[in-house]
Motif scaffolding. Structure first.
Motif, PDB file in Angstrom:
ATOM      1  N   UNK A  73       0.839  -1.205   0.000  1.00 49.20           N
ATOM      2  CA  UNK A  73       0.000   0.000   0.000  1.00 49.20           C
ATOM      3  C   UNK A  73       0.874   1.256   0.000  1.00 49.20           C
ATOM      4  N   UNK A  74       1.883   1.246   0.856  1.00 49.84           N
ATOM      5  CA  UNK A  74       2.726   2.434   1.016  1.00 49.84           C
ATOM      6  C   UNK A  74       3.587   2.724  -0.212  1.00 49.84           C
ATOM      7  N   UNK A  75       3.878   1.694  -1.000  1.00 47.16           N
ATOM      8  CA  UNK A  75       4.787   1.850  -2.143  1.00 47.16           C
ATOM      9  C   UNK A  75       4.072   1.723  -3.488  1.00 47.16           C
ATOM     10  N   UNK A  76       2.749   1.736  -3.469  1.00 48.96           N
ATOM     11  CA  UNK A  76       1.990   1.439  -4.692  1.00 48.96           C
ATOM     12  C   UNK A  76       2.214   2.455  -5.818  1.00 48.96           C
ATOM     13  N   UNK A  77       2.617   3.672  -5.481  1.00 48.02           N
ATOM     14  CA  UNK A  77       2.814   4.683  -6.532  1.00 48.02           C
ATOM     15  C   UNK A  77       4.142   4.495  -7.269  1.00 48.02           C
TER      16      UNK A  77
END
Length: 199
Positions: free
Chosen positions: A86-90
């Protein structure tokens, strides 16, 4: 690593403990193990491939991934990896793996391997550092932050998690037994940081 460690870190996620979203004072506190000096030693570029051992929720990865070509993170806790995704999805250059670093079969090698506050969970330090050496490309960089704390347990108040404190002399010896050369060792307030290069 054992089930107690997995349960410990899974439970932290259940309690919504996510260092990526810590307030700035707490982030500054964590930098006392692996702040800007640690990051700079990775010598990152858009051409390099990076592996983080013990990626957690992505506390360091959110800073490293934008600076490298490809980023891979491994962690033993399924819930932690889910949160990291979630935290690295971008970031479209990130792959995250749930597994034990010592037994996981990686494909290929990396230009940079780093780890912070994770080796305390690994009993066989030599086996871990041997594997790092095997995963590094020629000239590849290994940066390791180890806690100065020598307690053998993490006391959560509810239970105790057994750890294997890291001794800087032992870590130095383990690195010297591989195809890596120590280029620098420096201290932060709470850690020793080792910087090595594959021959």
């Amino acid at each position: 690593m054992n089930e107690d460690v997995v349960c410990h870190y899974d439970k932290l996620i259940d309690e919504n403990n996510d260092p990526v979203h810590d307030p700035e004072p707490l982030k500054a506190y964590m930098d006392k193990w692996d702040g800007n000096d640690f990051i700079s030693k990775l010598d990152l570029s858009k051409q390099c491939s990076v592996l983080e051992i013990g990626v957690g929720t992505g506390r360091l990865a959110v800073r490293v991934a934008p600076l490298c070509g490809s980023f891979c993170g491994i962690d033993i806790s399924p819930k932690t990896i889910s949160r990291a995704k979630e935290n690295l999805q971008k970031h479209n250059n990130v792959s995250l793996l749930c597994g034990d670093f010592l037994t996981y079969s990686f494909e290929g090698v990396f230009d940079v391997v780093y780890s912070s506050l994770t080796f305390m969970h690994i009993k066989d330090k030599q086996a871990a550092i041997d594997k790092v050496s095997a995963l590094l490309s020629n000239g590849g960089i290994f940066v390791l932050s180890i806690d100065k704390n020598q307690d053998e347990y993490i006391d959560t108040g509810v239970n105790k998690i057994r750890v294997y404190p890291d001794n800087p002399n032992v870590i130095s010896s383990c690195i010297k037994n591989t195809e890596m050369i120590i280029e620098d060792i420096f201290e932060t307030e709470f850690a020793y940081v080792f910087c090595a290069k594959h021959k």
